[in-house]
Design a protein around this motif. Sequence first.
Motif, PDB file in Angstrom:
ATOM      1  N   VAL A 291      -1.525  11.505   3.425  1.00  0.00           N
ATOM      2  CA  VAL A 291      -1.711  10.265   4.183  1.00  0.00           C
ATOM      3  C   VAL A 291      -0.498  10.099   5.090  1.00  0.00           C
ATOM      4  O   VAL A 291       0.638   9.966   4.611  1.00  0.00           O
ATOM      5  CB  VAL A 291      -1.876   9.059   3.237  1.00  0.00           C
ATOM      6  CG1 VAL A 291      -2.133   7.802   4.036  1.00  0.00           C
ATOM      7  CG2 VAL A 291      -3.013   9.316   2.251  1.00  0.00           C
TER       8      VAL A 291
ATOM      9  N   VAL B 221      -4.597   6.915  -2.068  1.00  0.00           N
ATOM     10  CA  VAL B 221      -4.089   5.612  -1.628  1.00  0.00           C
ATOM     11  C   VAL B 221      -4.167   4.650  -2.803  1.00  0.00           C
ATOM     12  O   VAL B 221      -5.197   4.585  -3.494  1.00  0.00           O
ATOM     13  CB  VAL B 221      -4.884   5.079  -0.415  1.00  0.00           C
ATOM     14  CG1 VAL B 221      -4.474   3.652  -0.099  1.00  0.00           C
ATOM     15  CG2 VAL B 221      -4.654   5.964   0.790  1.00  0.00           C
TER      16      VAL B 221
ATOM     17  N   TRP C 222       0.841  -1.188   0.000  1.00  0.00           N
ATOM     18  CA  TRP C 222       0.000   0.000   0.000  1.00  0.00           C
ATOM     19  C   TRP C 222       0.884   1.249   0.000  1.00  0.00           C
ATOM     20  O   TRP C 222       1.914   1.299   0.670  1.00  0.00           O
ATOM     21  CB  TRP C 222      -0.913   0.027   1.225  1.00  0.00           C
ATOM     22  CG  TRP C 222      -1.977  -1.015   1.169  1.00  0.00           C
ATOM     23  CD1 TRP C 222      -1.904  -2.300   1.591  1.00  0.00           C
ATOM     24  CD2 TRP C 222      -3.280  -0.844   0.620  1.00  0.00           C
ATOM     25  NE1 TRP C 222      -3.081  -2.955   1.355  1.00  0.00           N
ATOM     26  CE2 TRP C 222      -3.954  -2.087   0.755  1.00  0.00           C
ATOM     27  CE3 TRP C 222      -3.963   0.211   0.026  1.00  0.00           C
ATOM     28  CZ2 TRP C 222      -5.251  -2.278   0.329  1.00  0.00           C
ATOM     29  CZ3 TRP C 222      -5.267   0.021  -0.395  1.00  0.00           C
ATOM     30  CH2 TRP C 222      -5.891  -1.211  -0.248  1.00  0.00           C
TER      31      TRP C 222
ATOM     32  N   SER D 178      -6.382   4.278   7.199  1.00  0.00           N
ATOM     33  CA  SER D 178      -5.584   5.360   6.620  1.00  0.00           C
ATOM     34  C   SER D 178      -5.743   6.575   7.512  1.00  0.00           C
ATOM     35  O   SER D 178      -6.859   7.010   7.795  1.00  0.00           O
ATOM     36  CB  SER D 178      -6.047   5.688   5.203  1.00  0.00           C
ATOM     37  OG  SER D 178      -6.018   4.522   4.396  1.00  0.00           O
TER      38      SER D 178
ATOM     39  N   GLN E 234      -0.136   7.660   7.719  1.00  0.00           N
ATOM     40  CA  GLN E 234       0.208   6.267   8.038  1.00  0.00           C
ATOM     41  C   GLN E 234      -0.901   5.365   7.538  1.00  0.00           C
ATOM     42  O   GLN E 234      -2.076   5.750   7.508  1.00  0.00           O
ATOM     43  CB  GLN E 234       0.414   6.085   9.551  1.00  0.00           C
ATOM     44  CG  GLN E 234       0.955   4.710   9.944  1.00  0.00           C
ATOM     45  CD  GLN E 234       1.256   4.615  11.427  1.00  0.00           C
ATOM     46  OE1 GLN E 234       1.306   5.622  12.119  1.00  0.00           O
ATOM     47  NE2 GLN E 234       1.465   3.411  11.918  1.00  0.00           N
ATOM     48  N   ILE E 235      -0.525   4.142   7.158  1.00  0.00           N
ATOM     49  CA  ILE E 235      -1.457   3.114   6.708  1.00  0.00           C
ATOM     50  C   ILE E 235      -1.198   1.866   7.526  1.00  0.00           C
ATOM     51  O   ILE E 235      -0.040   1.498   7.773  1.00  0.00           O
ATOM     52  CB  ILE E 235      -1.291   2.817   5.205  1.00  0.00           C
ATOM     53  CG1 ILE E 235      -1.607   4.060   4.374  1.00  0.00           C
ATOM     54  CG2 ILE E 235      -2.182   1.673   4.774  1.00  0.00           C
ATOM     55  CD1 ILE E 235      -1.368   3.870   2.899  1.00  0.00           C
TER      56      ILE E 235
ATOM     57  N   THR F 221      -4.926  10.586   8.221  1.00  0.00           N
ATOM     58  CA  THR F 221      -4.512  11.885   7.706  1.00  0.00           C
ATOM     59  C   THR F 221      -4.381  12.856   8.871  1.00  0.00           C
ATOM     60  O   THR F 221      -4.465  12.462  10.030  1.00  0.00           O
ATOM     61  CB  THR F 221      -5.522  12.418   6.678  1.00  0.00           C
ATOM     62  OG1 THR F 221      -6.781  12.642   7.344  1.00  0.00           O
ATOM     63  CG2 THR F 221      -5.722  11.435   5.543  1.00  0.00           C
TER      64      THR F 221
ATOM     65  N   GLY G 219       0.531   5.615   0.158  1.00  0.00           N
ATOM     66  CA  GLY G 219      -0.248   6.836   0.325  1.00  0.00           C
ATOM     67  C   GLY G 219       0.621   8.033  -0.004  1.00  0.00           C
ATOM     68  O   GLY G 219       1.802   8.063   0.351  1.00  0.00           O
TER      69      GLY G 219
END
Length: 1311
Positions: free
Chosen positions: A118, A96, A88, A131, A120-121, A133, A90
Motif C-alpha cells: 500500500v 489495510v 489507518w 488505497s 498511500q491512503i 498500490t 497499510g
Amino acid sequence: MDFNQMPINPYGGTEMPVDNTQSAGMMDPAMMNPYAQPMYSGGDVPQIPKQEYKQLHSFFADRGSFMGDGGSRVGVSCLCFDTQELLWMGNQGGHVTSYYGPSLQKYTSFQIHQNEEVRQIAPLKDRGILSLTQSSLRLSIRRGLSQFVFQSADMHDMQCMLLTSPSSLLIGGHHTKVIDLDLSTVSERQKFEVSEPGCAILRHTSKYICAGDTSGKVTLYDPNSMKAEHVFDAHSGTLSDFDIHGNLLVTCGFSSRVGNLTPDRYLKMYDIRMMRSMSPLQLMIDPTFLRFVPTYSSRLAVVSQVGQFQVVEATGTASYGTHMYHVECHNSIILSFDVAATCQALAFGDSGGYMHLFATDDNVVFNSFHEDTDLADPVEPSQNIHIHDFSTPYAMVPMSYPGTGKLLSDWPDYLCDKIYRVPKPIDSEILRTMKVYHNVGYAPNPGKERRNQIPYMKNNEGSNKGKSNIPESPLGRGDDPFMAIPKRFRKVDLKYSKLGLEDFDFKHYNKTHFAGLEIHIPNVYCNSMLQIFYFIEPLRVKLLNHLCDREFCLSCELAFLFNMLDKQKGQTCQASNFLRAFRTLPEAAALGLVLGENEEVSGRVNLGRLIQSWQRFIHQQIHSETSLKPAIEDKPEVVEGDKEEVPVEGATAIEATPHPPEETPEKPQEVEKVEKEKEVKKEEPKSSKSKKKKKKGKKEKKEEAKKAAAVTETPPPPETPPVVVKTEPEEPETPTESPREEKDTSKREGSVVNDIFGLDTVTTLRCRCGQENVRQSTTTLVNLNYPDCSGQGLNKGPVPVSFVQVLEHSLTLEQNTQAWCNHCAKYQQHQQSKEVLTLPDVLALNCQLENPRDLEFWKIQLMLLKQKEEGDNVSSTSSSPIPLQTTTTVMCRYGRKCTKKGCRFRHEQDSSWLQDDIMKIHTDDENDPVWVPFGLKVQLEDNGSLKIEEFNDEQSLPDNPDPNTKYYELHGTVSHIKDSKGGGHLVSHIKVGETYHQRKEGVTTTQFYLFNDFSISDVEKEEAVRFNLEWRVPCTLYFIRRNIKQYYDLKVVNPITSYVLSDESTLINPKRRKLTFLPLTEEESPKEGDIFGLDAEFVSLNQEESELRSDGTRSTLRPSHMSVARITCIRGQGDNLGEPFIDDYICSHEQVVDYLTQYSGIKPGDLDPAVSNRHLTTLKATYQKIRYLVDVGVIFVGHGLKKDFRVININVPKDQIIDTVELFHLPRQRMISLKFLAWYFLKINIQSVTHDSVEDARTALQLYLKYQELSKEGMDKVRKVIKEMYEFGRKNQWKISDLEEITDDSAVAFL
C-alpha cells in the motif's frame, strides 16, 4: 540514475542502510538521552508539560493473510489519520487496518491486494478510504467492503495521489503520466505529461500543485493546465520528503557524494510567494520525513529512519526551537509517518510491523470536529438466574449460534425444502389429438377424469401379504438382483489410488486397439457422439486437414482429438481440450449444453434430449467454422399471387416462423428451387389457356432442375471432370406474370458438414387463398416424425408401420400450420409440404423419443414384429395398413358406446389388452426381431417424389446404379442407458470399416463395436438395433453411403508446420511481455532425433473430492482438475545448450481455484491479461508447437513427463520420451523427486522457494547427460550408483541439507 537501483527507496518502504558511525554518535549519552527529558539547545529547559509528546502505544500491527510471505513480518508502508477518529495503516503485504481513538482499538482489517504494498491512503469523507498500490486504486467503505477498483494501462509503479476536489483525484508515479480521475464516474478525465522522472510526492496550495521527484527537484504546476510554473532544485541526489505551510516550502533529501547518496543534515526552505530560497535549517539527525505542526506556530516535526525525531521551529526565532525524541524501533527503521489534524498525535510505522503513537495527552482527539464513527451495537448482558430458581424458563437464556456447523436440534435440509404437489401428467390421448391454433392447443375431452379433480391413489400395503420380493435364484452379493442391464452396458466408474489413474487397468475393459475416452471431467456425455464422428472417414480426414486462427475452434479441437485417437493403441484418451473450448462458447451455455460437475450423474438431466441438442449444435458450429461463402449472392424474387420465400423449420440456416411484413427479420442468402405442380387460385379471372401455359412452364423447369441437381450431386469418375448443369429460366408469356429464376444447388454455402450431411429440401406453404410461399434450405439432421398407427374404426387394432415408412414420412412431411399471408394480410391456416432435392452421403436421424406417445409407438411396432414372427395375428380386429397421417379424424361423440356400422368418426380404443401384450414381450431376447434396418435404398423419382426401401447391407451394389439412387448402410447408433441408481449414461454402437481395422488391428474386416466410454467390446450387428425400451432407448441413428470413400479425397495433409514456432500473432499482451527465451534459428530447426528438455506447470480449477473410510483411510472420489499454466522447452544440443526456446504462459479463461504457487511458481497476476508481463499466449498456440515437435520426431527429456503430457492432452510415443523418473528408479521402489536427484548427483539445490519450469527442465537435461556419462561404464555401474542413492536416501530419510557453493567436476555445466 535509475531510482530503483538506489540503495534507498523512501517512497517504496524498503530499508535504508544506516551509517554506523553516525548512529553511534547520535546515540551517545553526551549528545542526547532518548529516555530522559527532551533536550533543548541553548539554556535551561522550559517547562511545557502539556505540549510535550509522550509515547502512548507501541504494538505489532495485524498482518492478515499474505501469499508467499512465509509468515515473516511485513513493514508498515503508510499511515493516515482519518476525518473520523480513526488511524489507518497499510503494510507492504497489501493489507489495510484501522484503529479507533487514542486507545487504538482495532476497527476494521481487510486485504486490498495480494502481493503489492500500500503506497498511500487518503480519506474521502462519507464515501470511504482510497488505497493506492503499485498498479491499482481501490475505494473501500470504512467497514472494508470494496466500492470500486480502478486499473489502467498507465497504472504501473504508482507512488502518490492528491485530492484536488471531492470528486477529482490526481494519481502519479515514477513515470511521466499523471492521471486525473473522476471519482463520481470512476473514469479518466484526462492525462497530463510531467517531466522525467515523474512524481513521488504530491502536495498542493491554493495556487499550485507541487510535485517532488527522485532527482531532488520540486516542481510547481498550474492546477488547471498542469503546466510547470517553477522548479526548485533542492537536493543533488534525491528528494526524501517535503511539506508546505502557507508560503513556506521545506524539503529534506540526499546528496550525491563520491558516487554514494548521503543524507543532508539540513532542511532546504523556499518562499513560494517570492520564488526564492531561504536559509537552510541545521539539524542533529538525518531527516527522512517531515511534517508541519501548525498548531504551534510554524513548527516542524522531522523524523529520521533510525527512530529519532525533532520538533523544530521553522523560522528559528524561539529559544526552545528544538525538541528531540526517540521511538523504540527495536533495530527496525521508520517507513511511514503522519500527523493528526489537531497536531495532538504523531504516528510512526517501522519495518518490523510495529506502529507507534506519540500524543500530548492520554485523551487526545485526532480531529477538532470529527465525524461520527459507526460502531458495533453493544451486547446487552443477560439476566442472572438463580441456580435454585425453577420457575424461570430456559428460553430467557440467549443462545449463541455457532458460526460454522449446525445445532443438533436443527432440522435437516431435506425436511425444510419446499415441496410442491406434482401435477398429474397429461393424458397421452389428449396430446395425440391436440391441435394448435394461434399458439393454443385444443383437444376433445376423453371423459376419463372429472373436471378440476385429481385422484391420488393410496398404496394398499396389506394386499401384498404372503408375497415375497426376494427372487427365487439370488445372484452374487455384488450384483443388484433387480438390475436387468447387462454388464457391458453399465457405467464403469474410475477407481483412484495414491497414483491417480496410473495403476488403473484400462486394458481390462478394452481388448481392442481402438481408443476409449475417459469420464473424470465434466460434460463427457458427448463421448459416444465423438466416437461416431471419428469413425466417419470423410469427416475425420477433412477435420484433420483443418486449422484456423480461432482460439476456441471446435473443429480444430476435434482434429487434435482425432489425431490422438489415431495414434493410441488400446489406451484411453481424454477430450479435455475439446471440452474446455466447448465450455467457453457462450452459445453452448445459453442452450443448456454445458453441465456442472454433478449434474450429469444426478439424474435430473434428460441425456437423450441433451445429446440430440448437442449434435444439432455441433453440426451448426462445425458448419460455421469450416464454411466457404459462395461467390455469387442470388436474391430470390417474389411474384405477387404466386410464391414467396419463407423460413423453414429444421434448416441449417436460422430457423424462424413467418412474420407479418413489419416484423419480418432480414433473411440470409437463399437459393430458390422449383416446387411440385399445383393449381393456384386467382382472385382475378384469367383465361384457361394462360393458366395451362404457366403450369406447363413450371413443370418443365422443375424437371430440368431435378436433372441438374442429380448430375451435380452424383460424383463423376476420377478421370472425368465434374459436370454442372444449370437451368435457364423461361420467359413468361405475359408481362404481368414473370416466373422466378431457377438457381443451381451447387451455389449453396459449402462446408464440411454440408458436404457430408447436407440434405437439400424445398418447403412449400400454401394458403387457402392460393398464395404459396417457397423456400429451399439445407438441413444436416432429420427429426423422425411418427405417424398415428391406431386402426380406423371401432376397436380396431394398431397398424404395423415399417421404419422406411416413418423415414419417408419424416422427409416429405405434410401438415397444417399457422402462418402469415401477405395476400390476406393476416394469419391463416397453411398447408406445409416438403420435397427432397438432393440426398446426403451420411443420413443423421434424431429419434426424439422424449414424448411418451412416440415411445409407445416404438413399443407397439416391436410388439407387432414379435407377434408376426411367432405366427400370431396382430389382433383379432386388425385392419389393413392405412396411409400415414399426423392429423386424426374427429372423435365420435358416443365413444365406445357407438353402435353405428361404418362410423367415419374416430373411437377410443380399449388399450388394456395392448399394454398387457407389451408387458409380455421381452425385447431384450437375442432372437427378437429388429425394427431398424441395416440398409436403405433411397431413390428420387423424376416427378419429385421420394421412394425408400430396405436393402440388405450384405447385398452387392448394381454395376450401373441410378444417379438419383443412393444405397446406405447402418453406421452407428447412440442409446441412452437408464440406470435407476443414477442419471444413466450414453453408449454407441459403431460399425468400424476396413480402413480403421487396417490402421489399428492390421486386418481387413468390418465389425460392430460397443463404445461405453473407455470400455470397448465387439458385438453382433443385431445388438446395435435391438433396443430394450425399458432401460435402453435410441437417441440417434446414422446411415452412411456405401463405398463412401470413393467419393472423397481421403489424403491427410498435416496443417501444422514450423511456422507455429515463430508465430507471435496469438500473444495476448505483446506490448508488456518480457522475452525470457531465445527463439530457434533456421540452423536450429527441429529434426528427428533431436533432444529437447521439457517441463510444464499447472494450476487447479477445482479441488479434489475425497471421503474418509471407517478404517481411517482416504478414498479419492474425484481428482482435482488441473490446467496447464506454463510450458517450457529448452535446447538439448548446440551452442545454446540449456537455453529455452519456448517459455509460454497459458491464459486461463476459467476460474482458477488454486495457483499452487509453492509447486508451480505461478502467481495470480501471471495469467491475467490485464497486468501480466509474461509471454502470455493461448493453449491452442502452445499446443501446436508441442504437436509440431512430436510430429517431427524429437525426443523429450523431463521429469514426470507422463503427467505433463496427460494434462496438456497430447499423445507422445514412448520412444520419444526420456523420463528421469524412470532412469533413476529401481523396480518396486519409490519414485525419486527431481530435487533429491539434483542434490545427490549434480550437487545443486533447486526448488528452494518455488518451482520454475526453466530450472526443472534444465536440471532434468543435466541428469540425462549424467546418466549417459555413467552408462559409458556399463549398466552394472548405473545400477550400482542408483542402489547407493536409494541406500543413502533411506538412511537420511530422504532429507536434503542446504548446500553451500560447491564445485563438483561431475556436475554438468550449461551456460
